[in-house]
Motif scaffolding. Sequence first.
Motif, PDB file in Angstrom:
ATOM      1  N   ASP A 174      32.959  -9.292  35.575  1.00 42.23           N
ATOM      2  CA  ASP A 174      31.544  -9.545  35.813  1.00 42.23           C
ATOM      3  C   ASP A 174      31.285 -11.038  35.892  1.00 42.23           C
ATOM      4  OD1 ASP A 174      31.032  -6.845  35.734  1.00 42.23           O
ATOM      5  OD2 ASP A 174      30.657  -6.837  33.573  1.00 42.23           O
ATOM      6  N   VAL A 175      30.390 -11.432  36.804  1.00 39.82           N
ATOM      7  CA  VAL A 175      30.023 -12.829  36.972  1.00 39.82           C
ATOM      8  C   VAL A 175      29.098 -13.241  35.839  1.00 39.82           C
ATOM      9  CG1 VAL A 175      28.894 -14.495  38.483  1.00 39.82           C
ATOM     10  CG2 VAL A 175      30.290 -12.683  39.462  1.00 39.82           C
ATOM     11  N   ALA A 176      29.431 -14.340  35.184  1.00 43.60           N
ATOM     12  CA  ALA A 176      28.618 -14.830  34.078  1.00 43.60           C
ATOM     13  C   ALA A 176      27.517 -15.741  34.617  1.00 43.60           C
ATOM     14  CB  ALA A 176      29.474 -15.588  33.072  1.00 43.60           C
ATOM     15  N   VAL A 177      26.275 -15.353  34.412  1.00 45.95           N
ATOM     16  CA  VAL A 177      25.128 -16.140  34.846  1.00 45.95           C
ATOM     17  C   VAL A 177      24.171 -16.273  33.670  1.00 45.95           C
ATOM     18  CG1 VAL A 177      23.173 -16.270  36.427  1.00 45.95           C
ATOM     19  CG2 VAL A 177      25.338 -15.367  37.228  1.00 45.95           C
ATOM     20  N   GLU A 178      23.761 -17.497  33.400  1.00 45.69           N
ATOM     21  CA  GLU A 178      22.809 -17.706  32.321  1.00 45.69           C
ATOM     22  C   GLU A 178      21.458 -17.083  32.671  1.00 45.69           C
ATOM     23  OE1 GLU A 178      22.499 -21.785  31.361  1.00 45.69           O
ATOM     24  OE2 GLU A 178      24.628 -22.027  30.875  1.00 45.69           O
ATOM     25  N   ALA A 179      20.785 -16.609  31.635  1.00 48.75           N
ATOM     26  CA  ALA A 179      19.461 -16.009  31.839  1.00 48.75           C
ATOM     27  C   ALA A 179      18.519 -17.027  32.470  1.00 48.75           C
ATOM     28  CB  ALA A 179      18.898 -15.505  30.518  1.00 48.75           C
ATOM     29  N   SER A 180      17.859 -16.632  33.549  1.00 49.34           N
ATOM     30  CA  SER A 180      16.989 -17.549  34.273  1.00 49.34           C
ATOM     31  C   SER A 180      15.903 -16.747  34.972  1.00 49.34           C
ATOM     32  CB  SER A 180      17.794 -18.361  35.296  1.00 49.34           C
ATOM     33  OG  SER A 180      16.940 -19.075  36.156  1.00 49.34           O
ATOM     34  N   PRO A 181      14.691 -17.278  35.064  1.00 42.02           N
ATOM     35  CA  PRO A 181      13.624 -16.557  35.780  1.00 42.02           C
ATOM     36  C   PRO A 181      13.906 -16.385  37.258  1.00 42.02           C
ATOM     37  CG  PRO A 181      12.708 -18.271  34.351  1.00 42.02           C
ATOM     38  CD  PRO A 181      14.186 -18.491  34.402  1.00 42.02           C
ATOM     39  N   THR A 182      14.769 -17.225  37.829  1.00 43.14           N
ATOM     40  CA  THR A 182      15.046 -17.153  39.264  1.00 43.14           C
ATOM     41  C   THR A 182      16.319 -16.382  39.589  1.00 43.14           C
ATOM     42  OG1 THR A 182      16.127 -19.330  39.105  1.00 43.14           O
ATOM     43  CG2 THR A 182      13.808 -19.288  39.773  1.00 43.14           C
ATOM     44  N   ALA A 183      16.975 -15.811  38.589  1.00 44.96           N
ATOM     45  CA  ALA A 183      18.171 -15.012  38.849  1.00 44.96           C
ATOM     46  C   ALA A 183      17.779 -13.707  39.532  1.00 44.96           C
ATOM     47  CB  ALA A 183      18.918 -14.742  37.549  1.00 44.96           C
ATOM     48  N   VAL A 184      18.623 -13.237  40.456  1.00 53.96           N
ATOM     49  CA  VAL A 184      18.327 -12.069  41.276  1.00 53.96           C
ATOM     50  C   VAL A 184      19.452 -11.051  41.118  1.00 53.96           C
ATOM     51  CG1 VAL A 184      18.052 -11.230  43.644  1.00 53.96           C
ATOM     52  CG2 VAL A 184      16.933 -13.331  42.948  1.00 53.96           C
ATOM     53  N   LEU A 185      19.078  -9.793  40.991  1.00 56.66           N
ATOM     54  CA  LEU A 185      20.050  -8.709  40.949  1.00 56.66           C
ATOM     55  C   LEU A 185      20.572  -8.444  42.361  1.00 56.66           C
ATOM     56  CD1 LEU A 185      21.479  -6.265  39.597  1.00 56.66           C
ATOM     57  CD2 LEU A 185      19.401  -4.958  40.031  1.00 56.66           C
ATOM     58  N   TYR A 186      21.881  -8.636  42.567  1.00 59.84           N
ATOM     59  CA  TYR A 186      22.493  -8.378  43.869  1.00 59.84           C
ATOM     60  C   TYR A 186      22.972  -6.935  44.001  1.00 59.84           C
ATOM     61  CZ  TYR A 186      22.510 -13.193  45.602  1.00 59.84           C
ATOM     62  OH  TYR A 186      22.137 -14.420  46.085  1.00 59.84           O
ATOM     63  N   GLY A 187      23.542  -6.379  42.926  1.00 63.88           N
ATOM     64  CA  GLY A 187      24.054  -5.019  43.004  1.00 63.88           C
ATOM     65  C   GLY A 187      24.969  -4.720  41.841  1.00 63.88           C
ATOM     66  N   LEU A 188      25.826  -3.706  42.022  1.00 67.06           N
ATOM     67  CA  LEU A 188      26.763  -3.270  40.993  1.00 67.06           C
ATOM     68  C   LEU A 188      28.145  -3.821  41.288  1.00 67.06           C
ATOM     69  CD1 LEU A 188      25.731   0.470  40.525  1.00 67.06           C
ATOM     70  CD2 LEU A 188      25.037  -1.504  39.168  1.00 67.06           C
ATOM     71  N   ASN A 189      28.817  -4.292  40.237  1.00 67.62           N
ATOM     72  CA  ASN A 189      30.163  -4.829  40.359  1.00 67.62           C
ATOM     73  C   ASN A 189      31.116  -3.715  40.787  1.00 67.62           C
ATOM     74  OD1 ASN A 189      32.777  -5.959  39.875  1.00 67.62           O
ATOM     75  ND2 ASN A 189      31.859  -7.410  38.462  1.00 67.62           N
ATOM     76  N   ALA A 190      31.915  -3.959  41.819  1.00 73.94           N
ATOM     77  CA  ALA A 190      32.846  -2.947  42.312  1.00 73.94           C
ATOM     78  C   ALA A 190      34.050  -2.773  41.396  1.00 73.94           C
ATOM     79  CB  ALA A 190      33.330  -3.313  43.725  1.00 73.94           C
ATOM     80  N   ASP A 191      34.351  -3.749  40.535  1.00 72.54           N
ATOM     81  CA  ASP A 191      35.503  -3.680  39.652  1.00 72.54           C
ATOM     82  C   ASP A 191      35.144  -3.221  38.248  1.00 72.54           C
ATOM     83  OD1 ASP A 191      37.217  -4.622  41.652  1.00 72.54           O
ATOM     84  OD2 ASP A 191      36.612  -6.690  41.245  1.00 72.54           O
ATOM     85  N   SER A 192      33.880  -3.039  37.982  1.00 71.54           N
ATOM     86  CA  SER A 192      33.427  -2.533  36.691  1.00 71.54           C
ATOM     87  C   SER A 192      32.106  -1.852  36.920  1.00 71.54           C
ATOM     88  CB  SER A 192      33.284  -3.677  35.674  1.00 71.54           C
ATOM     89  OG  SER A 192      32.178  -4.501  35.996  1.00 71.54           O
ATOM     90  N   SER A 193      31.540  -1.327  35.882  1.00 80.69           N
ATOM     91  CA  SER A 193      30.221  -0.700  36.027  1.00 80.69           C
ATOM     92  C   SER A 193      29.109  -1.663  35.659  1.00 80.69           C
ATOM     93  CB  SER A 193      30.138   0.553  35.150  1.00 80.69           C
ATOM     94  OG  SER A 193      30.401   0.231  33.808  1.00 80.69           O
ATOM     95  N   GLY A 194      29.423  -2.961  35.624  1.00 78.00           N
ATOM     96  CA  GLY A 194      28.415  -3.960  35.320  1.00 78.00           C
ATOM     97  C   GLY A 194      27.592  -4.321  36.534  1.00 78.00           C
ATOM     98  N   VAL A 195      26.634  -5.204  36.347  1.00 84.02           N
ATOM     99  CA  VAL A 195      25.754  -5.627  37.432  1.00 84.02           C
ATOM    100  C   VAL A 195      26.104  -7.050  37.838  1.00 84.02           C
ATOM    101  CG1 VAL A 195      23.863  -4.124  36.743  1.00 84.02           C
ATOM    102  CG2 VAL A 195      24.006  -6.425  35.789  1.00 84.02           C
ATOM    103  N   VAL A 196      25.797  -7.384  39.076  1.00 80.39           N
ATOM    104  CA  VAL A 196      25.981  -8.729  39.595  1.00 80.39           C
ATOM    105  C   VAL A 196      24.604  -9.373  39.709  1.00 80.39           C
ATOM    106  CG1 VAL A 196      26.801 -10.119  41.534  1.00 80.39           C
ATOM    107  CG2 VAL A 196      28.073  -8.091  40.839  1.00 80.39           C
ATOM    108  N   VAL A 197      24.330 -10.310  38.830  1.00 82.94           N
ATOM    109  CA  VAL A 197      23.072 -11.053  38.820  1.00 82.94           C
ATOM    110  C   VAL A 197      23.404 -12.502  39.153  1.00 82.94           C
ATOM    111  CG1 VAL A 197      21.077 -11.747  37.468  1.00 82.94           C
ATOM    112  CG2 VAL A 197      22.097  -9.497  37.108  1.00 82.94           C
ATOM    113  N   TRP A 198      22.743 -13.040  40.161  1.00 92.61           N
ATOM    114  CA  TRP A 198      23.118 -14.364  40.672  1.00 92.61           C
ATOM    115  C   TRP A 198      21.896 -15.262  40.754  1.00 92.61           C
ATOM    116  CZ3 TRP A 198      27.633 -16.477  40.855  1.00 92.61           C
ATOM    117  CH2 TRP A 198      27.844 -17.625  41.623  1.00 92.61           C
ATOM    118  N   ASP A 199      22.082 -16.522  40.366  1.00 92.14           N
ATOM    119  CA  ASP A 199      21.000 -17.511  40.424  1.00 92.14           C
ATOM    120  C   ASP A 199      21.447 -18.653  41.326  1.00 92.14           C
ATOM    121  OD1 ASP A 199      18.814 -19.083  40.089  1.00 92.14           O
ATOM    122  OD2 ASP A 199      19.153 -19.543  37.969  1.00 92.14           O
ATOM    123  N   ARG A 200      21.035 -18.612  42.577  1.00 95.56           N
ATOM    124  CA  ARG A 200      21.426 -19.642  43.542  1.00 95.56           C
ATOM    125  C   ARG A 200      20.809 -20.989  43.198  1.00 95.56           C
ATOM    126  NH1 ARG A 200      18.564 -17.576  48.982  1.00 95.56           N
ATOM    127  NH2 ARG A 200      19.362 -19.539  49.831  1.00 95.56           N
TER     128      ARG A 200
END
Length: 599
Positions: free
Chosen positions: A205-231
């Motif tokens: 899972d991609v580690a992203v710090e909690a941020s108001p501008t972080a966006v949910l991209y989808g579900l991780n294909a290698d685990s059942s976690g989520v991919v949340v990304w803050d550009r």
Amino acid sequence: MPLLRRDRSRRPARPSAVAAEVDIAPRRLRLGGGVAASFAVTGYPAEVGDAWLEPLLTYPGRLDVSLHVEPVPPHTAADRLRRQMARLEATSQTTAEKGRLEDFEAEIAAEDARDMAASLARGEVKLFRVGLYATVHAATEDDLEEEVGHVQSLLASMLIDARPASYRQLQGWISCLPLGVDLLGQRRTMDTAALAAAYPFASPDVAVEASPTAVLYGLNADSSGVVVWDRWALDSYNTVVLARSGAGKSYFCKLDLLRSLYAGITAAVIDPEDEYARLTEAVGGTVMRLGAPGVHLNPLDLALDTAATRDALSRRALFLHTLIPVMTGAPLAPRQRAALDKALITTYRKAGITADERTWPRPAPMLSDLAAVLKAQKDEDARDLAVQLAPYTTGSYAELFRAPTTRRPTGHLVTWSLRALPDELKAVGTLMALDAIWRGVAEAAPDHPRMVVVDEGWQLMSQPEGARFLFRLAKAARKRWVGLTVATQDAADVLGSELGRAVVSNATTQILMRQAPQAIDQVAEAFGLSDGERRHLLTAAPGQALLCSGQQRVAFQVVASDAEHRLVTTNPAEAAAAEESGPAAPDLDGLDAEEEDLL
């Protein structure tokens, strides 16, 4: 107490269901509407690496894993190590006296005990009593038997020996609950290094710090976690999306845009196929349909979006030096550029607009006025340029430019729809829309993040002047707190040009979806893809993507709630049904509970 526990189920059983019925059997436990089987780990590999429990913790089924840790006091640990070393040395001496073959396992154990005792004496490590238990859940006993087989195969591949908690299933299930109770008592001594390596710090899972501008991209294909990304937390805010037609790039871009609006980000979109109109209208945005009857855009307008700046006239002239070559379809020669510059100054002067700022609010001249000035000059290059501009002033493409600008784009989301434009005008319309967007953000105070989405960017990048303009926008966007998103299906042409590669390299967030076999070699070389990533992109289903950002790589599946899907889908049947039901505002009430928490 259990320091590490992972529940891989998306729908855990409710406490009321558990309390309804408990049926205990020797090797399984029936809990309400499901069954479970508990195991205790009794054997561990001799050597372990970092995150050696990660395959168990990311098991795709419902599996509860509990790790109970009890520190051993230093004096007790030293005493136990001395007794253990004494037993191992006595065994070794007895074996030698009786002439038996050397026991290599006992020798290795004795050596490990000596090393551990020395480290303990120096204070480098501590000892812990560790119990590792797992509980497998399933809906029926047949499903449970299949899941147990999968888990046992996984444990065997990790060199872990696990035994069923026979006749102690209830104790095993309780030991896996977050209660801090170990009723099985199957402990093993571990040192600090082995215990620390058990924690899943090497998660896919991609580690992203909690941020108001972080966006949910989808579900991780290698685990059942989520991919949340803050550009917005990266060095560059730009994103590039490369995919073949039908891979779901527009779906992803619209979903990213919609979820960014939740965070208070304003946006502007270049929409070549009118795919963003339904979303824009649902959230109260503005749609500019270039090419539609009665819609006009004056490229010589000094104040299209904002109040005039101190160098508005010169900036407008410079932009027209970029726009005219796109209209004519070829770069201008030096003499043509000189003739155009002279004609621009004359055209504005005839309209009463000069370098004096007080003259800038006056009505701007039209493109036809510029063509008339070019035609009136004695210079042959100027006359030739006027002939090339004739389709845009008096010919088939004149409708968009024949009158002053009809509408000022305003709002938190402005979509420039180019579907009504003929193909010959798509690049021109894209460039003019980009210029209007950039003028809107250039003069605004950078008090919040803004997005600029260019869908089907290959149409603009196919023109040299358009590619240069897009490159300048990609380079300067960060200074204005602007993130540029370029989505294109023509990856080979984009990566085959120097400016296209420069636009891609200026995007810290890179989203790759299904690629055509003809373009996979260029894509793999440009992004340094492994063989497995190449195969993944060649066979990816719609909505499956690979996120690349520096050294981080993660494959994910784009997911949307029902409310979001109705706004972003491009399926004709679903889009027609959404039109009949009317646009619905995408609020959090329409999201799943998990998505609501993430957003």
